[in-house]
Scaffold this active site. Sequence first.
Site, PDB file in Angstrom:
ATOM      1  N   SER A   1      -6.513  -5.485   1.294  1.00  0.00           N
ATOM      2  CA  SER A   1      -6.506  -6.722   0.509  1.00  0.00           C
ATOM      3  C   SER A   1      -6.327  -7.928   1.411  1.00  0.00           C
ATOM      4  O   SER A   1      -5.728  -7.833   2.502  1.00  0.00           O
ATOM      5  CB  SER A   1      -5.373  -6.695  -0.511  1.00  0.00           C
ATOM      6  OG  SER A   1      -5.239  -7.940  -1.177  1.00  0.00           O
TER       7      SER A   1
ATOM      8  N   TYR B   1       3.259  -5.644  -3.034  1.00  0.00           N
ATOM      9  CA  TYR B   1       1.810  -5.448  -2.917  1.00  0.00           C
ATOM     10  C   TYR B   1       1.322  -5.863  -1.535  1.00  0.00           C
ATOM     11  O   TYR B   1       0.591  -5.122  -0.861  1.00  0.00           O
ATOM     12  CB  TYR B   1       1.094  -6.247  -4.001  1.00  0.00           C
ATOM     13  CG  TYR B   1      -0.412  -6.102  -3.990  1.00  0.00           C
ATOM     14  CD1 TYR B   1      -1.022  -4.974  -4.525  1.00  0.00           C
ATOM     15  CD2 TYR B   1      -1.221  -7.092  -3.428  1.00  0.00           C
ATOM     16  CE1 TYR B   1      -2.409  -4.836  -4.516  1.00  0.00           C
ATOM     17  CE2 TYR B   1      -2.598  -6.972  -3.417  1.00  0.00           C
ATOM     18  CZ  TYR B   1      -3.186  -5.836  -3.961  1.00  0.00           C
ATOM     19  OH  TYR B   1      -4.552  -5.703  -3.933  1.00  0.00           O
TER      20      TYR B   1
END
Length: 255
Positions: free
Chosen positions: A147, A160
């Site tokens: 990501s 995350y």
Amino acid sequence: MQRFTDCVAVVTGAGSGIGAQTAVRLAQEGAKVILAGRTLSKLQSTADLINRSSENAVSEIFQTDVTSEEDVQELTTFVNQKYGKLHVLINNAGVSGKSRILELNASEWDRIQETNLKSVFLVSKHLGKLMMETGSDHYPAIVNVASLSGHKAGAMIPHYSSSKAAVINFTKALAAELAPYGIRVNSVSPGFAETPLTADGLKNKRFEEAIIKNTALRRVGSSEEIANVIVFAASKEASYMTGSDLLVDGGWLIT
């Protein structure tokens, strides 16, 4: 193009978003695709999408929890018994959440790390051994979905961001370990794209406008655009690339 004719591929988190679109592309290009994920109904939706996309596309559903080593071993046994080989592995399963660090529960931290990082380790460990036995005739490749948040920590998503940064570094370590066997390992880091993980945020007009303002291309990406890069990284066209992270963020980091 038919870049994956006679290849066998596994896609985790194949029930929606980037995973589903990647599975469709691989199947359209000739791969026999095993759709792995927790939710049977979502996997069936992807299988239906694949069937509609091409008359000759082949996919199979394998319901599994990729955070469980026992489940991953069962997935590996299935692939080995059914095909005896594996050419492409896409580690896409992932979840997110919002919390400040000082308010973050340990259980929520563990949930994010297990799905986003532990699953990549477990699936790569077990299916990677099958890929070693497959050999390098088809340039076996692993692509881990990381990501933009693995490059730049995002507010309210410390768990995350941490997990995705770890995926990028794990990718490099795995690439070094598997290179002698002809197996390439790369990661793809999506920026803000329309996926189930971003759907709620993008419903907020102010949030969406802020994303667009801070993206050089001035728009949000699509799952298909991310899938395009994942499929490229898995293909023979990227045969001399390993240990790399492909940032697909619309120019977020350059603004």
